[in-house]
Write a protein that holds these residues in place. Structure first.
Motif: not given
Length: 384
Positions: A39, A61, A63, A88-90, A118, A121-123, A125-126
């Motif tokens: 990320f 990813v 953030t 990877v983006v939200r 896209t 939920d990238t949060r 994932l991070t």
């Protein structure tokens, strides 16, 4: 309906090696891709990130929740292509609104064959990667079965032990002329160099010879450089033994040396320090680092998953002089810089783990290029 390289509603699947999966929508090229999931915390500068060769074989990813609003232009690339294995983006912007933009982000990803996802939920994932560490990952628009895609992910090689420099280095010498009068000549060994780096040196009157990583010491020495530079790059520094051997020959010869990122790790190994893989690494343009020489704190740009294991408060004797840790990260005390002083106490070589060329910012560390220039000038004065 397709908007740029984005087909709204086209399903895509992301699966981590531990089985955690996320469903979203395709962004960029159709197909599937694999790499190491990492990320990056920058809120801007995604074009420079995507074209940084240090991200070779990594799925990045973002953030920041909204990516792509400034589109893509033909001036800000840091190399000749996108190097990330996947993106990877939200929330990807469907509208580009910068006057310098030539096209949108999804279109460029699709044009270069980069698979992205896209709408996830990238949060989450991070947080998963922060807790469990970076790991292998797959993104697919053709295989939407988590068990099947995970089986493919588990077949992928690990980043530990990976020797990737040969994939990203230049195939031939490239000369970047100085801006104005030439003051010095520097041999820059390309381990995955970003375009902005020789530009920063050229601004200071340096003629930069960008050389393949496979260059022999004899060929490098034949340029009669005033100094040597080792660039950033991808992979495990423990696997880059030929580059470490080359650097030791540079030190044996007494040529001034400056290294950044991967070059810092190789400098550490040349001095006798081990390197190790970080749990989730440092990636972004907002990392706080203290220069222990001046005690100033800089906000810096990072992209590294490995680090040098060196004692913070000791002076280590080496065959070339006294080595010390010059910079540390204030988030986790990771070594972010090294210095080497000769028997007279003069600085003869140094490196930092981050990116002082700072594309796309910040610029707190630009002084390091001046420090290198001062070291070249001091050496030239001694040889005169």
């Amino acid at each position: 309906m397709t908007i740029g390289g984005l087909t709204p509603g086209a399903p895509a699947l992301l699966v981590l090696e531990d089985g955690r999966s996320f469903r979203g929508e395709s962004m960029g090229a159709q197909g599937e891709t694999f790499g190491e999931a990492v990320f990056a915390t920058g809120m801007s500068g995604y074009q420079e990130t995507l074209t940084d060769p240090s991200y070779h074989r990594q799925v990045v990813v973002a953030t920041a929740p909204h990516i792509g609003n400034t589109g893509w232009n033909d001036e800000d690339d840091e190399s000749s292509r996108i190097w990330v294995a996947g993106y990877v983006v939200r929330d990807v912007s469907r509208v580009r609104s910068n006057w310098r933009s030539d096209r949108d982000l999804p279109s460029e990803l699709a044009r270069q064959g980069v698979v992205g996802i896209t709408g996830i939920d990238t949060r989450a994932l991070t947080r998963h990667l922060r807790e469990r560490g970076v790991m292998r990952v797959g993104i697919s628009t053709v295989d939407l079965d988590p068990a099947s895609l995970r089986a493919k992910v588990l077949q992928q090689p690990s980043m530990a032990g990976a020797d990737l420099v040969g994939d990203v280095t230049t195939s031939h010498e490239v000369i970047v002329p100085p801006a104005g009068e030439r003051r010095f000549t520097v041999a820059a060994v390309d381990l995955g160099i970003k375009d902005m780096t020789p530009h920063r040196m050229a601004e200071r009157g340096i003629e930069v010879h960008v050389l393949p990583a496979s260059v022999s010491f004899e060929d490098l020495r034949s340029l009669r450089p005033d100094g040597v530079f080792f660039s950033n790059g991808p992979g495990d520094p423990a696997a880059a033994t030929a580059s470490v051997d080359l650097l030791r020959q540079v030190l044996d010869d007494g040529m001034p040396f400056f290294g950044i990122c991967f070059g810092n790790q190789l400098f550490g190994r040349a001095l006798g320090f081990p390197t190790y893989k970080l749990k989730y690494g440092h990636r972004g343009i907002n990392q706080p680092v203290m220069d222990r020489t001046t005690r100033k704190v800089e906000i810096t740009a990072h992209n590294h998953g490995f680090a040098v294991d060196a004692p913070r408060d000791e002076v280590i004797d080496t065959p070339w002089g006294a080595a010390t840790v010059s910079h540390v990260c204030l988030n986790d005390d990771v070594v972010e810089g090294l210095e080497l002083h000769d028997a007279d106490g003069e600085l003869v070589a140094f490196s930092v783990q981050y990116h002082p060329e700072a594309a796309a910012g910040p610029h707190d560390s630009a002084y390091l290029f001046d420090r290198f220039t001062d070291m070249l000038a001091h050496r030239a004065g001694k040889d005169a």
